[in-house]
Motif scaffolding. Structure first.
Motif, short mmCIF file in Angstrom:
data_model
loop_
_atom_site.label_atom_id
_atom_site.label_comp_id
_atom_site.label_asym_id
_atom_site.label_seq_id
_atom_site.Cartn_x
_atom_site.Cartn_y
_atom_site.Cartn_z
N THR A 8 0.79 -1.23 0.00
CA THR A 8 0.00 0.00 0.00
C THR A 8 0.82 1.28 0.00
O THR A 8 0.30 2.33 -0.29
CB THR A 8 -0.90 0.05 1.26
OG1 THR A 8 -0.07 0.05 2.42
CG2 THR A 8 -1.85 -1.11 1.32
N ALA A 9 2.10 1.17 0.36
CA ALA A 9 2.89 2.39 0.58
C ALA A 9 4.24 2.32 -0.12
O ALA A 9 4.78 1.24 -0.35
CB ALA A 9 3.10 2.60 2.08
N ARG A 21 7.08 7.39 4.66
CA ARG A 21 6.20 6.31 4.20
C ARG A 21 4.93 6.95 3.69
O ARG A 21 4.20 7.58 4.46
CB ARG A 21 5.90 5.35 5.35
CG ARG A 21 4.96 4.23 5.00
CD ARG A 21 4.73 3.39 6.24
NE ARG A 21 3.97 2.20 5.99
CZ ARG A 21 2.65 2.14 6.02
NH1 ARG A 21 1.95 3.22 6.27
NH2 ARG A 21 2.03 1.00 5.82
N GLU A 43 11.40 6.99 12.00
CA GLU A 43 12.78 6.58 12.18
C GLU A 43 13.10 5.51 11.13
O GLU A 43 12.30 4.61 10.91
CB GLU A 43 12.88 5.98 13.60
CG GLU A 43 14.09 5.18 13.89
CD GLU A 43 13.90 4.35 15.18
OE1 GLU A 43 12.81 4.41 15.80
OE2 GLU A 43 14.84 3.64 15.52
N VAL A 59 14.63 2.23 10.09
CA VAL A 59 15.06 1.03 10.80
C VAL A 59 16.11 0.34 9.93
O VAL A 59 15.85 0.01 8.77
CB VAL A 59 13.86 0.09 11.04
CG1 VAL A 59 14.30 -1.18 11.74
CG2 VAL A 59 12.79 0.81 11.86
N ASN A 67 6.67 -7.54 7.43
CA ASN A 67 6.37 -6.42 8.33
C ASN A 67 7.16 -6.49 9.62
O ASN A 67 6.83 -5.80 10.60
CB ASN A 67 4.86 -6.34 8.61
CG ASN A 67 4.11 -5.76 7.42
OD1 ASN A 67 4.68 -5.03 6.62
ND2 ASN A 67 2.83 -6.08 7.31
N ASP A 127 4.17 -1.23 9.76
CA ASP A 127 2.95 -1.38 8.98
C ASP A 127 1.72 -1.64 9.86
O ASP A 127 1.11 -2.70 9.81
CB ASP A 127 3.15 -2.53 7.96
CG ASP A 127 2.19 -2.42 6.78
OD1 ASP A 127 1.32 -1.53 6.82
OD2 ASP A 127 2.32 -3.21 5.84
N1 LIG Z 1 10.77 2.71 9.30
C1 LIG Z 1 11.29 2.02 8.27
N2 LIG Z 1 12.64 1.91 8.12
C2 LIG Z 1 13.15 1.22 7.09
N3 LIG Z 1 12.42 0.59 6.13
C3 LIG Z 1 11.09 0.66 6.23
C4 LIG Z 1 10.44 1.37 7.30
N4 LIG Z 1 9.11 1.27 7.14
C5 LIG Z 1 8.93 0.53 6.03
N5 LIG Z 1 10.10 0.17 5.46
C6 LIG Z 1 10.30 -0.64 4.23
O1 LIG Z 1 9.22 -0.38 3.36
C7 LIG Z 1 8.47 -1.59 3.09
C8 LIG Z 1 7.00 -1.25 3.01
O2 LIG Z 1 6.58 -0.65 4.22
P1 LIG Z 1 5.24 -1.06 4.95
O3 LIG Z 1 5.09 -0.13 6.11
O4 LIG Z 1 5.23 -2.51 5.25
O5 LIG Z 1 4.12 -0.69 3.84
P2 LIG Z 1 3.02 -1.56 3.05
O6 LIG Z 1 1.71 -1.26 3.71
O7 LIG Z 1 3.04 -1.00 1.67
O8 LIG Z 1 3.39 -3.01 3.14
C9 LIG Z 1 8.85 -2.52 4.23
O9 LIG Z 1 8.75 -3.88 3.90
C10 LIG Z 1 10.29 -2.13 4.51
O10 LIG Z 1 11.16 -2.76 3.59
#
Ligand SMILES: Nc1ncnc2c1ncn2[C@@H]1O[C@H](COP(=O)(O)OP(=O)(O)O)[C@@H](O)[C@H]1O
Ligand SMILES: [Mg+2]
Length: 218
Positions: free
Chosen positions: A11-12, A24, A63, A65, A119, A131
């Motif tokens: 989704t993002a 994000r 932040e 990660v 996630n 997520d």
């Molecule tokens: N805070 C973060 N730090 C580093 N990478 C991130 C972070 N948040 C998301 N990601 C990366 O972005 C990808 C998609 O983010 P996510 O929040 O899971 O969105 P979606 O709803 O699209 O699955 C994650 O699988 C990860 O690889």
């Protein structure tokens, strides 16, 4: 705004920012306020989530990660399937030990409802859960059934090279997780996905039920 995302999920899109942060951004708009508030609450409660710096419309500044997703760590040979299952069980257990925010019913807890191997990010300081878009309050058994169903969806996806590993992960997860809510409840929450994913849900649900009947991998 940077041009190429660092990573994209369902989704993002996630973009690197200066200062150890990421943006994000939901691709189809939305309002991240509730998600941000929950993440701030979880962070304050000591649950491992990224720190929230800013939330506005479809944008969360978090932040950054440092570390691979759980599935990336598995592909790299850095984590075993039983260890992945235990980690998912442990992260659920820690979340479900926290009191709910709205409900005073002790059986109602905070649920992630999308806790799967993409996630969870693995850092040197431990796992971090991302997520939180689907988070809600309810019975922990529903959160466990959701994770089992999502793993089973991967196990019945013929296009996925990791589908056999997903089947093994499902057995290990179900063996450790504790009681699951009726899979039909999880299925109804997953049926807003695309047509291909929705078409696989009955087979995935049947696999969860068969695996639970077999007692997981014990
Ligand atoms: N805070 C973060 N730090 C580093 N990478 C991130 C972070 N948040 C998301 N990601 C990366 O972005 C990808 C998609 O983010 P996510 O929040 O899971 O969105 P979606 O709803 O699209 O699955 C994650 O699988 C990860 O690889
Ligand atoms: Mg995700």
């Amino acid at each position: 705004m940077p041009t190429a995302p660092l990573a994209s999920g369902r989704t993002a899109d996630v973009y690197a920012l200066a200062g150890g942060r990421v943006l994000r951004r939901y691709r189809s708009g939305g309002d991240v306020r509730a998600e941000a508030a929950l993440m701030r609450h979880l962070h304050a409660a000591g649950y491992p989530v990224p720190r929230v710096h800013h939330a506005d419309g479809p944008d969360l500044v978090l932040e950054r990660v440092a570390g691979p997703t759980l599935v990336e760590a598995f592909v790299a040979g850095d984590v075993t399937l039983p260890a992945m299952a235990r980690l998912l069980v442990d992260l659920h257990g820690r979340l479900h030990a926290l009191p709910a925010l709205r409900s005073a019913d002790p059986a109602v807890r905070l649920l992630h409802l999308d806790l799967h191997t993409e996630n969870v990010l693995l850092t040197l300081a431990g796992p971090v859960v991302i997520d939180w878009a689907t988070a809600a309050e309810g019975p922990p058994a529903l959160d466990r059934a959701m994770t089992a169903l999502i793993i089973a969806e991967a196990a019945v996806d013929p296009s996925l090279p990791l589908r056999a590993a997903a089947g093994e992960l499902l057995s290990a997860y179900v063996a450790e997780a504790g009681p699951l809510a009726p899979v039909a409840e999880a299925v109804s929450r997953r049926s807003g996905l695309g047509p291909l994913e929705t078409a696989r849900l009955p087979e995935a649900a049947a696999l969860v039920e068969a695996t639970a009947r077999a007692g997981g991998c014990r």
